[in-house]
Design a protein around this motif. Structure first.
Motif, PDB file in Angstrom:
ATOM      1  N   GLN A   1     117.130  56.530 111.876  1.00  0.00           N
ATOM      2  CA  GLN A   1     116.853  55.393 110.920  1.00  0.00           C
ATOM      3  C   GLN A   1     117.689  54.138 111.483  1.00  0.00           C
ATOM      4  O   GLN A   1     118.282  54.202 112.485  1.00  0.00           O
ATOM      5  CB  GLN A   1     117.339  55.954 109.716  1.00  0.00           C
ATOM      6  N   HIS A   2     117.125  53.218 110.929  1.00  0.00           N
ATOM      7  CA  HIS A   2     117.729  51.814 111.314  1.00  0.00           C
ATOM      8  C   HIS A   2     119.279  51.810 111.647  1.00  0.00           C
ATOM      9  O   HIS A   2     119.867  52.157 110.724  1.00  0.00           O
ATOM     10  CB  HIS A   2     117.591  50.826 110.257  1.00  0.00           C
TER      11      HIS A   2
ATOM     12  N   ASP B   1     121.348  49.826 111.661  1.00  0.00           N
ATOM     13  CA  ASP B   1     122.457  48.824 110.769  1.00  0.00           C
ATOM     14  C   ASP B   1     122.873  49.552 109.498  1.00  0.00           C
ATOM     15  O   ASP B   1     123.766  49.706 109.179  1.00  0.00           O
ATOM     16  CB  ASP B   1     121.811  47.845 110.354  1.00  0.00           C
ATOM     17  N   LYS B   2     121.899  50.320 108.865  1.00  0.00           N
ATOM     18  CA  LYS B   2     122.207  51.143 107.873  1.00  0.00           C
ATOM     19  C   LYS B   2     123.039  52.356 107.981  1.00  0.00           C
ATOM     20  O   LYS B   2     123.909  52.714 107.208  1.00  0.00           O
ATOM     21  CB  LYS B   2     120.582  51.570 107.241  1.00  0.00           C
TER      22      LYS B   2
ATOM     23  N   THR C   1     123.171  49.772 118.351  1.00  0.00           N
ATOM     24  CA  THR C   1     122.042  49.693 119.305  1.00  0.00           C
ATOM     25  C   THR C   1     122.756  49.569 120.811  1.00  0.00           C
ATOM     26  O   THR C   1     123.793  48.946 120.934  1.00  0.00           O
ATOM     27  CB  THR C   1     120.986  48.757 118.855  1.00  0.00           C
TER      28      THR C   1
ATOM     29  N   ARG D   1     113.058  41.372 114.871  1.00  0.00           N
ATOM     30  CA  ARG D   1     112.671  42.180 113.562  1.00  0.00           C
ATOM     31  C   ARG D   1     113.772  41.808 112.333  1.00  0.00           C
ATOM     32  O   ARG D   1     114.823  42.088 112.826  1.00  0.00           O
ATOM     33  CB  ARG D   1     112.524  43.651 114.101  1.00  0.00           C
TER      34      ARG D   1
ATOM     35  N   ASN E   1     115.124  43.492 109.233  1.00  0.00           N
ATOM     36  CA  ASN E   1     115.327  44.726 108.609  1.00  0.00           C
ATOM     37  C   ASN E   1     116.499  44.817 107.869  1.00  0.00           C
ATOM     38  O   ASN E   1     116.638  45.582 106.862  1.00  0.00           O
ATOM     39  CB  ASN E   1     115.359  45.774 109.747  1.00  0.00           C
ATOM     40  N   SER E   2     117.694  43.793 107.989  1.00  0.00           N
ATOM     41  CA  SER E   2     118.915  44.421 107.653  1.00  0.00           C
ATOM     42  C   SER E   2     119.894  43.085 107.321  1.00  0.00           C
ATOM     43  O   SER E   2     119.336  42.131 107.669  1.00  0.00           O
ATOM     44  CB  SER E   2     119.633  45.424 108.583  1.00  0.00           C
TER      45      SER E   2
ATOM     46  N   ASP F   1     120.828  41.297 110.511  1.00  0.00           N
ATOM     47  CA  ASP F   1     119.583  40.114 110.698  1.00  0.00           C
ATOM     48  C   ASP F   1     119.769  38.977 110.005  1.00  0.00           C
ATOM     49  O   ASP F   1     119.745  37.800 110.342  1.00  0.00           O
ATOM     50  CB  ASP F   1     118.300  40.767 110.361  1.00  0.00           C
TER      51      ASP F   1
END
Length: 884
Positions: free
Chosen positions: A401-402, A404-405, A512, A547, A549-550, A553
């Motif tokens: 999953q992402h 950051d989460k 990442t 992108r 998403n979080s 970002d």
């Protein structure tokens, strides 16, 4: 004895004070005069009697520090500071012999708790922690802390010496110094030469925002688990160094209430053990005996439950302690003296004496049962290593999953000292699926995250993760659901199977590894040449893509805006080669940022590295599929100028949540404009105006008309929580409360509960509170179905999880509903049957176009207490994407 202290007060000054300051005439029966004259009483140090006035933070700290300098029973620790720079401190009170071995005692206890490896020695002591003044205007307890400290260091009788031999007492005299000093300054300024107990007197009427909360207007007593405020984070770090067996959290309630102490009211969370219940009752008997001897009125087992995990009684309880709340009458209304209904006055001295009495009784109880306290704590922790406290043994967060989460969850678990591991199996299990609320067959795979309920912090794990926490009584004091997969918007499962797991993980394992810049390969005129740190004129990318998403970002974008950058936002998906970019993707073109000049690439890359972002570089404005960057579907967005209404008429808590979010979480500037100073002409200086939850009773109609005119001219208004109710029904605003239910009552948290066809005596007077519960929504988790093609929902899939604390439900907008609660939206937590029906089919979030501008409606406070991560990006969208 001294640890981490500053220079002591001059002893000569102390001796002079001792010579000239009289002792309070009505001190408690136990004589408090020290046989060691060098240790001053509070009155001798302060220059006034306890109860004569409220003591400023620096004087309370100074007294604790001075006693530690002069007494071999006390050491002093500074463990942090507040946002306004005030010290956070505690003292350790125990016998001189224990002080000589205090590190052995402390580490022994951590070994018993399972937080340190190795075998403990036999030198084990019962550890109590007394926390004072978490609410700044519940201020008598800090005064009591000085009286309690003095009695512990000055008495030389066998009883106190036995207490100090058998126990270690940690005292934090003031959890919330910023709020405390705000309140103390108010009372000092508003009180005359003598306190006026008349309820009409100005000293009983605090101005907005009162002294209850901290600098950012957060309620620190709701923040123990979440650690949104730095005071909490410092305190939790200090707490983990000790893991006390008993924790008392001192409070005040209504001025005409009797004193409250444990045992607590139902509901108790199911993870609370029989021993934790039993010893609450035991300590209660000591408090009862002390109050009975004085003839003081008290109550137990009512109002204050043990369920919501982020209180000063529940969070310690879920960490294996005996956590308790003590509530004295008074609060911010009482001042130095207030008239009671029965005709007598309640004074500050009365209040601090009551708190002092329960403190001493609690210390006495723990000492009398010290061996069993240690034994039961040890048993509790051993059982945490062999079985779970709930119906599930293992919680799985799917990998992939992402990041950051996953990182946000991992950081939270680390602060809680909760272990999490990489799943070591590839196997199918029956599991509870948080997203659907049903039991499903699911595959556990390598790379998934495993959180076991069988570990030293297993009780806390179960409290945080168990689906649909069970309530033994629907009349609860706070929100009733908070499961971590919902909080972070993660796919998660609960298994009854015990999985051991593989390697221990850390938050760093989810970051990442792509690097700050990668090339988006493929498509017309798109080169795939890797970009080095130095970008030549021939190799400079046409655009960078991020992108969306979080929150990380969002922080990157905020810093880009502040650096003078500008962006486009993709309103539709597009592809470059095989790389898909969803709607909401941030497109940063070189041509669109002429003011950046030669700093364009350097600034962007530095910010990407700073925030751990992967941005994609492309050498063309053309895409493989979708719209090229020059198309109208790539909308230009400028840095918004943001204002927030504050002070009179707004909820201080809601305003604080926004204030803290903008400064400490998003890191983007916003101007707080007091409603009483609101100047319609100044709206031209802003693009966004946020209305926190509130009543806005004193907000003039002409001001609202001016806001509407500004919106029609292109402004963006964002209304949160009760501010939506303020706008509902007013001319020009499309939002409406939902229609009445079948009984003819206004729903969503209001209504009498009686229709015209009901027996007026059906609801007995004694049951009136419980009858009202059908309309109550203390706080439950809802699935919101989203139109994720709308800018307000950029970065989300077609659903999100919201912590619904709204009191009123609203009809979906005919045009502009972005999220709504379907009939099956309720996932967890208690909500009354009438309230649940009201929210079925209601609007979760919507935006009304008004002329060239818009109004965003957020009936659910997306920033509630600052801890619900999955909702925050939607609030950012209302600020950054609101003009799309």
């Amino acid at each position: 004895m001294k640890v981490n202290t500053h220079a002591p007060k001059a002893l000569l000054f102390i001796l002079l004070l001792m010579a000239f300051v009289p002792v309070h005439s009505n001190l408690i029966a136990q004589p408090l005069r020290s046989e060691t004259p060098a240790i001053p009483s509070p009155a001798e140090y302060l220059g006034y009697e306890l109860g004569d006035k409220f003591t400023l933070h620096y004087k309370v700290v100074g007294y604790f520090q001075t006693v530690a300098e002069l007494s071999d029973r006390v050491t002093f620790q500074t463990y942090g500071e507040t946002y306004e720079g005030r010290e956070l401190v505690y003292v350790i009170v125990t016998s001189p012999e224990n002080h000589r071995n205090i590190e052995e005692i402390r580490t022994n206890n951590l070994k018993l708790a399972g937080l340190l490896t190795g075998e403990p020695t036999s030198n084990q002591k019962a550890i109590s922690w007394l926390s004072y003044n978490v609410h700044g205007d519940e201020a008598s307890s800090s005064e009591a802390s000085m009286m309690t400290l003095y009695e512990l260091v000055s008495r030389t009788d066998d009883q106190v010496q036995e207490w100090l031999d058998r126990t270690v007492i940690i005292m934090d005299p003031m959890i919330n110094p910023d709020g405390r000093d705000r309140y103390t300054a108010f009372v000092t300024q508003q009180t005359g030469m003598k306190p006026n107990p008349n309820h009409d007197a100005q000293e009983h009427a605090q101005p907005w925002p009162r002294g209850r909360a901290n600098h950012y207007l957060f309620d620190l007593n709701r923040d123990w688990a979440w650690g949104m405020q730095q005071e909490t984070r410092y305190r939790i770090e200090a707490y983990h160094k000790w893991m006390p067996h008993v924790h008392v959290d001192y409070h005040e309630q209504g001025f005409d209430s009797p004193y409250y102490f444990a045992p607590a009211a139902e509901p108790y969370h199911k993870v609370i053990t029989p021993w934790q219940r039993e010893f609450q009752r035991t300590i209660g008997t000591y408090n009862m005996a002390a109050f009975d001897r004085k003839g003081w009125i008290y109550f137990t087992r009512e109002v204050f439950d043990l369920f919501y995990p982020s209180y000063g009684d529940t969070w310690p309880t879920y960490n294996g302690s005996i956590g308790m709340t003590y509530e004295q009458a008074g609060g911010g209304f009482a001042g130095l003296s207030v008239e009671l209904p029965q005709g007598n006055n309640l004074t500050l001295y009365d209040r601090l004496l009551h708190h002092h009495t329960t403190g001493m009784a609690t210390i006495h109880a723990v000492s009398d049962h010290a061996e069993r306290v240690i034994e039961e704590f040890t048993t509790h922790q051993k059982e945490s290593m062999t079985r779970s406290r709930g119906q599930y043994d293992t919680y799985i967060i799917k990998g992939g999953q992402h990041p950051d989460k996953l990182t946000a969850l991992a950081k939270f678990l680390e602060t809680q000292r909760i272990e999490f591991r990489e799943a070591g199996v590839n196997k199918v299990y029956n599991a509870y699926d948080y997203s659907s609320g049903r039991t499903v067959r699911m595959q556990v795979e390598s790379g998934d995250v495993l959180i076991s309920a069988i570990q030293p912090k297993g009780q806390l794990v179960t409290a945080f993760f168990d689906p649909r926490p069970e309530l033994s009584d629907s009349l609860t004091y706070d929100i009733t659901a908070w499961e971590m997969p919902y909080r972070y918007g993660l796919e998660g499962y609960a298994l009854k199977d015990r999985l051991v797991g593989g390697n221990l993980l850390t938050a760093q394992d989810f970051t990442t590894s792509e690097g700050p810049v990668v090339v988006a390969e493929g498509g017309p005129a798109v080169r795939s040449t890797p970009l080095g740190d130095e970008v030549s004129a021939q190799e400079r990318p046409y655009a960078y893509l991020l992108r969306w998403n979080s929150m990380e970002d969002a922080r990157f974008l905020g810093d880009w805006f502040e650096a003078g950058g500008q962006i486009q936002v993709a309103m539709n998906p597009f592809w470059i080669g095989e790389n898909e970019f969803r709607q909401g993707t941030i497109v940063i073109t070189r041509e669109g940022n002429p003011s950046m000049g030669e700093e364009f690439d350097t600034t962007l890359r530095e910010l990407a590295a700073q925030h751990g972002r992967t941005v994609f570089a492309t050498s063309s404005g053309a895409v493989t599929r979708g719209s090229d960057f020059g198309a109208r579907s790539h909308a230009f967005v400028k840095a918004p100028r943001i204002a927030v209404l504050s002070r009179e008429g707004t909820s201080s808590l809601s305003l604080g949540e926004i204030w803290h979010f903008m400064e400490e979480q998003l890191g983007y500037p916003a101007t707080l404009i007091p409603t009483e100073m609101f100047n319609p002409a100044s709206l031209q200086d802003y693009d966004v105006l946020v209305m926190p939850s509130g009543t806005y009773r004193q907000f003039r109609g002409s001001n609202l008309e001016a806001i509407q005119t500004w919106v029609r001219g292109g402004g963006r208004l964002v209304a949160m929580g009760d501010a939506v109710g303020y706008l509902a029904g007013k001319e020009g605003f499309a939002v409406k409360e939902k229609t009445a239910d079948e009984d003819g009552n206004s729903n969503g948290g209001s209504g009498s509960g009686n229709g015209d066809d009901k027996d007026p005596l059906e609801v007995r007077y004694e049951n009136r509170t419980r009858a009202w519960a059908v309309y109550n929504n203390p706080g439950s988790i809802y699935r919101a179905r989203l139109d994720n093609s709308h800018p307000l929902a950029f970065g989300y899939d077609n659903q999100t999880f919201m912590l619904n604390i709204a009191e009123t439900a609203y009809e979906p907008l005919e045009n502009g509903t972005v999220g709504m609660f379907d009939a099956d939206a309720h996932l967890s937590g208690h909500i009354g049957s009438k309230a649940k029906k009201a929210f079925s089919g209601s609007m979760a979030i919507g935006r009304q176009n008004m002329g060239a501008g818009s109004v965003t409606y957020m009936p659910v406070n997306l920033l509630f207490r600052g801890f619900w991560d999955d909702s925050k990006l939607m609030f950012v969208n209302s600020l950054f994407m609101g003009e799309l």
